[in-house]
Scaffold this active site. Structure first.
Site, PDB file in Angstrom:
ATOM      1  CD  GLU A 123     -49.475  37.848  41.853  1.00  0.00           C
ATOM      2  OE1 GLU A 123     -50.458  38.165  41.171  1.00  0.00           O
ATOM      3  OE2 GLU A 123     -49.529  37.645  43.095  1.00  0.00           O
ATOM      4  N   PRO A 124     -44.197  37.627  43.271  1.00  0.00           N
ATOM      5  CG  PRO A 124     -43.496  39.635  44.253  1.00  0.00           C
ATOM      6  CD  PRO A 124     -44.536  39.067  43.332  1.00  0.00           C
ATOM      7  CG  PHE A 152     -39.230  36.335  37.872  1.00  0.00           C
ATOM      8  CD1 PHE A 152     -38.050  36.950  38.255  1.00  0.00           C
ATOM      9  CD2 PHE A 152     -39.851  35.491  38.783  1.00  0.00           C
ATOM     10  CE1 PHE A 152     -37.492  36.739  39.512  1.00  0.00           C
ATOM     11  CE2 PHE A 152     -39.300  35.266  40.037  1.00  0.00           C
ATOM     12  CZ  PHE A 152     -38.127  35.890  40.407  1.00  0.00           C
ATOM     13  CB  ILE A 153     -42.969  40.618  33.392  1.00  0.00           C
ATOM     14  CG1 ILE A 153     -43.788  40.389  34.667  1.00  0.00           C
ATOM     15  CG2 ILE A 153     -43.876  40.707  32.166  1.00  0.00           C
ATOM     16  CD1 ILE A 153     -44.455  39.021  34.762  1.00  0.00           C
ATOM     17  CD  GLU A 233     -46.610  30.017  29.018  1.00  0.00           C
ATOM     18  OE1 GLU A 233     -45.735  30.552  29.728  1.00  0.00           O
ATOM     19  OE2 GLU A 233     -47.820  29.994  29.330  1.00  0.00           O
ATOM     20  N   GLY A 331     -11.513  24.392  28.788  1.00  0.00           N
ATOM     21  CA  GLY A 331     -11.338  25.763  29.246  1.00  0.00           C
ATOM     22  C   GLY A 331     -11.933  26.787  28.303  1.00  0.00           C
TER      23      GLY A 331
END
Length: 370
Positions: A123-124, A152-153, A233, A331
């Protein structure tokens, strides 16, 4: 078993080369994987591998198959998080924590690809610390009234089933919110540094009425369920980390053997040679530890602490390998279309989601009595 694993790996490679690689650049531009790939993956048997066969899965509890699929996604330079969340996280909850009626309702679609699954915890104001979750669910008759916001799901836009962590009267509970539920909406697609084809968004619940029949397990037992599911997970994230580190090292070795500077291959300079030797050693150690953890998970012996060790160490190694390999490419490595630059961008989030490195070390420290 090695031959069986190899046959499965070749099947994954063939599927991904035919059905995903030719279209992935377009999916990255769009910011989302076409749902058709999920259906094809389900038809091929790459979804719900641990789900019992009567629900359309492969009935294969061996995590090695999940690891092989994730590894081949990485090797083909394809977006992995959505499939990892669907297969290794949500499908596991739905297989082991649900009623027979819920299994019949959801698992066939999860295995066929008709239903894409996501997990919504962050959550936030609540990231790695699930105790700070503010989304609430109030029981009203045969429904829960859900209010709150998730962010962020992974697969947040594509998801048909969202396993949602919410605060109930005496703790946390897990509810499955289905696509089309009144009061459930999605925010705009979030643009990220890496994993461009992984659709990521915010989810909003405004007096969202979720049937009580969508409660996973017991009310207020969600924290225990989440803690039990974290080792799997975090091992999934570690699997991606090791596969990515191996891939980046292989590609960089090839580059260092052929790229010339001052009349010799850049890999023959002592400093570069030592860097490559160090990376090769560390990646080998990571692979051995990962295989150890997979064996422990398969026997039900992988602890939260050991999974935390695997998660933080392999993901931090992935970031270090990405940084060193990009530097060795010079580079060319900094060009946007360079494979190593994409790997570098994809690597950075690995030490953040699933519990930050700092949280992993805090857990390990507590296990030491500190």
């Amino acid at each position: 078993m090695k031959e069986i694993y190899e046959d499965f790996r070749q099947m994954c490679q063939k599927f991904l080369q035919q059905e995903a690689v030719p279209y992935h650049d377009e999916w990255e531009r769009q910011g989302i994987i076409d749902r058709g790939l999920w259906l094809k993956a389900g038809k091929t048997g790459l979804l719900g591998m641990g789900v019992p066969t009567r629900y359309g899965g492969a009935g294969q509890p061996d995590f090695t198959y999940h690891a092989i699929f994730a590894e081949e996604l990485v090797k083909a330079r394809l977006t992995a998080p959505g499939f990892v969340a669907h297969n290794d996280v949500v499908a596991s909850y739905l297989t082991h924590r649900t009623t027979d009626e819920q299994k019949e309702r959801w698992l066939p679609g999860v295995c066929s690809g008709d239903l894409i699954a996501a997990i919504a915890i962050s959550e936030p104001d609540a990231g790695s610390n699930v105790a700070d979750i503010r989304t609430t669910a109030r029981k009203e008759g045969d429904h829960y009234v859900l209010n709150g916001q998730k962010t962020f799901i992974t697969s947040g836009e594509n998801a048909d089933l969202v396993l949602t962590a919410t605060r109930t009267d005496r703790g946390l509970s897990l509810l499955v919110v289905e696509r089309g539920t009144p009061g459930f909406s999605r925010g705009k697609r979030l643009e990220k540094l890496g994993w461009a084809a992984s659709d990521t968004c915010e989810l909003f619940f405004e007096d969202c009425r979720v049937p009580a029949a969508n409660l996973i397990g017991r009310e207020n037992a969600g924290m225990a369920y989440l803690m039990a599911g974290l080792p799997r997970e975090r091992l999934s994230i570690a699997t991606v980390a090791v596969a990515a580190a191996e891939q980046m090292l292989t590609e960089t070795l090839d580059y260092c053997r052929t790229r010339q500077a001052f009349g010799q291959a850049i890999g023959t300079f002592q400093h570069n040679k030592f860097q490559l030797a160090t990376m090769d050693t560390e990646v080998t150690i990571a692979r051995v530890f990962l295989e150890h953890c997979i064996a422990r998970l398969n026997t039900g012996e992988l602890s939260i602490t050991t999974a935390a060790k695997a998660k933080w160490w392999t993901t931090e190694l992935q970031v270090k390998i990405a940084n060193t390999c990009l530097q060795l490419h010079g580079g060319y490595g900094y060009l946007k279309e360079s494979p190593i630059s994409k790997q570098w961008a994809n690597s950075r989030v690995q030490t953040i989601y699933g519990g930050t490195t700092e949280i992993m070390k805090e857990l390990i420290g507590r296990s030491l009595g500190l």
